[in-house]
Structures are given as structure tokens and as C-alpha cells.
Design an enzyme around this catalytic site. Structure first.
Site, PDB file in Angstrom:
ATOM      1  N   ARG A  79       0.832  -1.216   0.000  1.00  0.00           N
ATOM      2  CA  ARG A  79       0.000   0.000   0.000  1.00  0.00           C
ATOM      3  C   ARG A  79       0.862   1.261   0.000  1.00  0.00           C
ATOM      4  O   ARG A  79       1.981   1.276   0.550  1.00  0.00           O
ATOM      5  CB  ARG A  79      -0.904  -0.008   1.248  1.00  0.00           C
ATOM      6  CG  ARG A  79      -2.056  -0.984   1.123  1.00  0.00           C
ATOM      7  CD  ARG A  79      -2.901  -1.028   2.373  1.00  0.00           C
ATOM      8  NE  ARG A  79      -4.096  -1.839   2.164  1.00  0.00           N
ATOM      9  CZ  ARG A  79      -4.123  -3.161   2.235  1.00  0.00           C
ATOM     10  NH1 ARG A  79      -2.993  -3.821   2.538  1.00  0.00           N
ATOM     11  NH2 ARG A  79      -5.229  -3.857   2.015  1.00  0.00           N
TER      12      ARG A  79
ATOM     13  N   HIS B 290       2.438 -12.570  -6.002  1.00  0.00           N
ATOM     14  CA  HIS B 290       1.386 -12.771  -5.000  1.00  0.00           C
ATOM     15  C   HIS B 290       0.903 -14.229  -4.985  1.00  0.00           C
ATOM     16  O   HIS B 290      -0.288 -14.508  -4.847  1.00  0.00           O
ATOM     17  CB  HIS B 290       0.213 -11.840  -5.311  1.00  0.00           C
ATOM     18  CG  HIS B 290      -0.537 -11.389  -4.099  1.00  0.00           C
ATOM     19  ND1 HIS B 290      -1.298 -12.240  -3.342  1.00  0.00           N
ATOM     20  CD2 HIS B 290      -0.639 -10.183  -3.504  1.00  0.00           C
ATOM     21  CE1 HIS B 290      -1.847 -11.580  -2.354  1.00  0.00           C
ATOM     22  NE2 HIS B 290      -1.474 -10.321  -2.411  1.00  0.00           N
TER      23      HIS B 290
ATOM     24  N   ASP C 253      -1.398 -10.479   7.879  1.00  0.00           N
ATOM     25  CA  ASP C 253      -1.461  -9.604   6.711  1.00  0.00           C
ATOM     26  C   ASP C 253      -0.414  -8.523   6.958  1.00  0.00           C
ATOM     27  O   ASP C 253      -0.698  -7.327   6.908  1.00  0.00           O
ATOM     28  CB  ASP C 253      -2.864  -9.012   6.578  1.00  0.00           C
ATOM     29  CG  ASP C 253      -3.035  -8.256   5.266  1.00  0.00           C
ATOM     30  OD1 ASP C 253      -4.102  -7.630   5.085  1.00  0.00           O
ATOM     31  OD2 ASP C 253      -2.108  -8.293   4.422  1.00  0.00           O
TER      32      ASP C 253
ATOM     33  N   GLU D 118       5.255 -12.662   0.097  1.00  0.00           N
ATOM     34  CA  GLU D 118       5.478 -11.547  -0.842  1.00  0.00           C
ATOM     35  C   GLU D 118       6.771 -10.807  -0.485  1.00  0.00           C
ATOM     36  O   GLU D 118       6.789  -9.967   0.407  1.00  0.00           O
ATOM     37  CB  GLU D 118       4.287 -10.599  -0.812  1.00  0.00           C
ATOM     38  CG  GLU D 118       2.941 -11.271  -1.114  1.00  0.00           C
ATOM     39  CD  GLU D 118       1.769 -10.422  -0.711  1.00  0.00           C
ATOM     40  OE1 GLU D 118       1.695  -9.243  -1.118  1.00  0.00           O
ATOM     41  OE2 GLU D 118       0.909 -10.936   0.035  1.00  0.00           O
TER      42      GLU D 118
HETATM   43  C1  G6D Z   1      -6.196  -7.617   1.191  1.00  0.00           C
HETATM   44  O1  G6D Z   1      -4.949  -6.564   2.968  1.00  0.00           O
HETATM   45  C2  G6D Z   1      -4.923  -7.637   2.027  1.00  0.00           C
HETATM   46  C3  G6D Z   1      -3.723  -7.493   1.134  1.00  0.00           C
HETATM   47  O2  G6D Z   1      -2.530  -7.576   1.897  1.00  0.00           O
HETATM   48  C4  G6D Z   1      -3.753  -8.594   0.080  1.00  0.00           C
HETATM   49  O3  G6D Z   1      -2.617  -8.493  -0.747  1.00  0.00           O
HETATM   50  C5  G6D Z   1      -5.024  -8.477  -0.736  1.00  0.00           C
HETATM   51  O4  G6D Z   1      -6.150  -8.586   0.125  1.00  0.00           O
HETATM   52  C6  G6D Z   1      -5.119  -9.578  -1.786  1.00  0.00           C
HETATM   53  O5  G6D Z   1      -6.361  -6.346   0.651  1.00  0.00           O
END
Ligand code: G6D
Length: 356
Positions: A81, A180, A253, A314
Site C-alpha cells: 500500500r 502474489h 497480513d 510476498e
Molecule cells: C487484502 O490486505 C490484504 C492485502 O494484503 C492482500 O494483498 C489483498 O487482500 C489480496 O487487501
């Protein structure tokens, strides 16, 4: 080593392709020019049945219609982000599109994940080489500069998938891509990864705020659901009563600040198949995401999307690094080459797979 191609389907008049790599030891890795992504990694079990260990799509239409998961995609120019989608580029304020609330995520609406890449392939020294290239000029992208991105996938006969990036811009810009890919070593995508064991070679992690943006702190993993300095079974930690995992909708996350050196940076193991993946990278951070959000209906490969259906590794400079000086390099001058390599290596235990 064998490389062939087949259609990945058409979307809005554009035809996409899958590139199918079969090595000499039972792996079949399937890539696509749609997002320079990995769409399948099939590995033969001890009764020679191909088992899928990553989550992918059946066709191009699913990528565009279903994708808020970015399964297997090259995400960029910047993976993580960017707060408010805005940054100061040497005195010029740049405003990117904000596709994730008030912030910019995974390259925004012109993300490399949704672009058609050129590709070529060859077998060299007994290894499969698939090279994807994309010219991302500033007409198509809100980022400064005309960028030439090369992503090279190398598949070996010891179950390794290498990713090498070589990216250069004709103007000062931000470059911080990742892949990803989501792994699920149960080799059955309807079995969540809560039963997996995880190791991450990191003493600190980056807590995030309610918008999933790093706060700027680097906190010790000790005594938290982020302490994988010895391998831990994920289930209790994904559902821990901790503000950071609960804030991620019960899961990880987050970015881990990796130990330096060439050794194993992360390791994942399934007790169902006894298979494991090792992660190597030259990048300073690892974002681990455990598929905590399931916001799309629909089945993929005939299987409904499940919470914790897979786990990502990632590799990158940290999310929002442009706004935090000690989060890794993300600014590249005109002509300055970004180069990075990450490797995922599969180990298959000789034990017979548990009965389904
Ligand atoms: C959500 O917060 C998560 C991200 O980190 C992820 O990459 C995405 O889903 C696929 O936004």
C-alpha cells in the site's frame, strides 16, 4: 524439461496464454502472460498423482471478474500500500489512483497483475526459462516514467522456481514489485492452511493501522502471534486474541523484517502431505497474508473460496516504504536498474500421502 503453451481464454477481445513447464521430476508449473503470474504448481505425489500446491484461476475471465485476491500475479510497480496514493517525487507531488479505500494497493487499477505481458521461453542447461516483459509507459500508468520490466521464471529439476526481476525507468519513480502466489501444501484447496507449520527468520514485524498501513513502528515478534523464529502450527496464531491478527480479520497480513544473509527466510510445511516449501530472497521484507478475506462468491477450480485457503510470501521492500525512510529502497532514478531474485523450493517427503 518440456515447455508448451495453451489458451488461457479471452477477455474483452484479448486472448491470453498459459505457458506449461514440465520438469523431469514430476512438477508442472503453469504461468500466464496475464499478469506474468503463476497459475498452477502441480507436484506428483508418491502414487504419481499430480497435486496442486498453489491457488490459481481457470481462465482469464475469472482473473478480471473475480480478482481481489491477485492469485499468483506479478503485482507492481509497487506491491504494498501507498498511503493516500500520494508521494513527493523530488518536489513534484504524484497522485496515484486509490483502489483500496483511501490508499493505493498492488499498483492500482493499471496494476501489472492485469496487464498482458510479452513472453518468450527456452530450455537452457536443463532448466526452463520463461521471460515476461512489459513496457509500462506513463500514458498507461499514473506512476512517473516509462518503465521496462522483465520478470524471468526459472524452473529446475530440484523443484525450484526462481523469480528474477530486472526493471528500469527513464525517469525517477517507485519500483517495488512482488509475486502474489498463495501456497496450500495440503494439496487440496478445500483444506485451509490452519494446519500448516510456519517458520519466518525475522526478529521484528510491522504493525498496521485500521487501513492496513504500517504505523512506522518495528515491533519484536517475541511473545506475539508473529513469532515464527521456530516453526509454529498456524491455527492458534491465526485466531489469536491479539489486536493485530484480529484487525486483519483473524490472520496474518503483515510485513516481517527478514534477517540478512543467503539462508532460508521462510519455511512452510503441511502435516497432511509432509511437503514443505523453503523461501529464499534478497529482499529485506516478507509480507505474509493468509487469505483472511473472502469477498467474492464463485468457485475456482470447482472449489468455493475459503478463508485461509492459502498463504503468500510476498518478498519486497516494506509497504508504504516511500513514507518511511527505514523500510527499504523504493525510489529509483532514471536508468537505475532494479534487480532482485526470490526462490521457492519444494520438498516432497517420501512418506505416502495421508488418505483423503
Ligand atoms: C487484502 O490486505 C490484504 C492485502 O494484503 C492482500 O494483498 C489483498 O487482500 C489480496 O487487501
Amino acid at each position: 524439461m518440456d515447455i508448451t503453451t495453451r489458451s488461457f481464454g479471452k477477455y474483452k477481445g484479448v486472448e491470453y496464454t498459459e505457458i506449461i513447464v514440465k520438469n523431469d521430476v514430476g512438477d508442472c508449473l503453469i504461468f500466464s502472460d496475464l499478469g506474468a503470474r503463476i497459475n498452477q504448481w502441480l507436484a506428483n505425489d508418491t502414487i504419481n498423482q499430480p497435486r496442486s500446491i498453489v491457488i490459481g484461476y481457470d481462465n482469464a475471465e475469472q482473473v478480471f471478474e473475480l480478482d481481489s485476491y491477485y492469485y499468483g500475479a506479478t503485482v507492481g510497480p509497487v506491491a504494498g500500500r501507498i498511503k493516500d496514493g500520494r508521494f513527493d517525487n523530488n518536489g513534484e507531488m504524484v497522485q496515484l489512483d486509490c483502489n483500496d479505500g483511501k490508499n493505493h494497493l498492488h499498483g492500482g487499477r493499471s496494476s501489472w497483475a492485469f496487464r498482458k505481458w510479452d513472453y518468450s521461453y527456452k530450455v537452457e542447461n536443463g532448466e526452463a526459462i520463461v521471460m515476461f516483459t512489459l513496457v509500462d509507459d506513463d500514458k498507461d500508468s499514473p506512476y512517473p516514467g516509462n518503465v521496462k520490466a522483465e520478470v524471468t521464471y526459472r524452473v529446475t529439476n530440484i523443484h525450484e522456481w526462481f523469480i528474477t526481476y530486472r526493471i528500469v525507468s527513464d525517469a525517477r519513480t517507485l519500483i517495488n514489485p512482488t509475486n502474489h502466489v498463495y501456497f496450500n501444501l495440503n494439496a487440496a484447496l478445500d483444506r485451509p492452511i490452519d494446519n500448516h507449520s510456519l517458520y519466518v527468520n525475522a526478529e521484528r514485524y510491522l504493525p498496521v493501522d485500521e487501513e492496513h498501513l504500517p504505523t512506522g513502528e518495528k515491533l519484536p515478534v517475541e511473545g506475539t502471534p508473529f513469532d515464527y523464529r521456530t516453526d509454529q502450527i498456524l491455527a492458534p496464531w491465526l485466531n489469536a486474541n491479539h489486536p493485530q491478527t484480529k484487525g486483519a480479520n483473524n490472520g496474518l497480513d503483515h510485513a516481517f523484517e527478514l534477517a540478512s544473509g543467503d539462508g532460508v527466510k521462510a519455511w512452510l510445511y503441511s502435516p497432511t502431505t509432509h511437503w514443505s516449501i523453503e523461501v529464499f530472497t534478497d529482499q529485506p521484507y516478507l509480507v505474509v497474508y493468509t487469505h483472511n478475506y473472502v469477498d467474492q462468491e464463485g468457485k475456482i477450480a470447482g472449489i468455493p473460496r475459503l478463508k485461509h485457503a492459502g498463504i503468500t510470501f510476498e518478498t519486497q521492500a516494506a509497504p508504504d516504504a516511500i513514507h518511511h525512510k527505514d523500510f527499504g529502497k523504493v525510489v529509483y532514478e532514471a536508468g537505475e536498474v532494479y534487480e532482485s531474485t526470490t526462490c521457492y523450493r519444494l520438498y516432497r517427503n517420501v512418506k505416502v500421502l495421508d488418505e483423503d
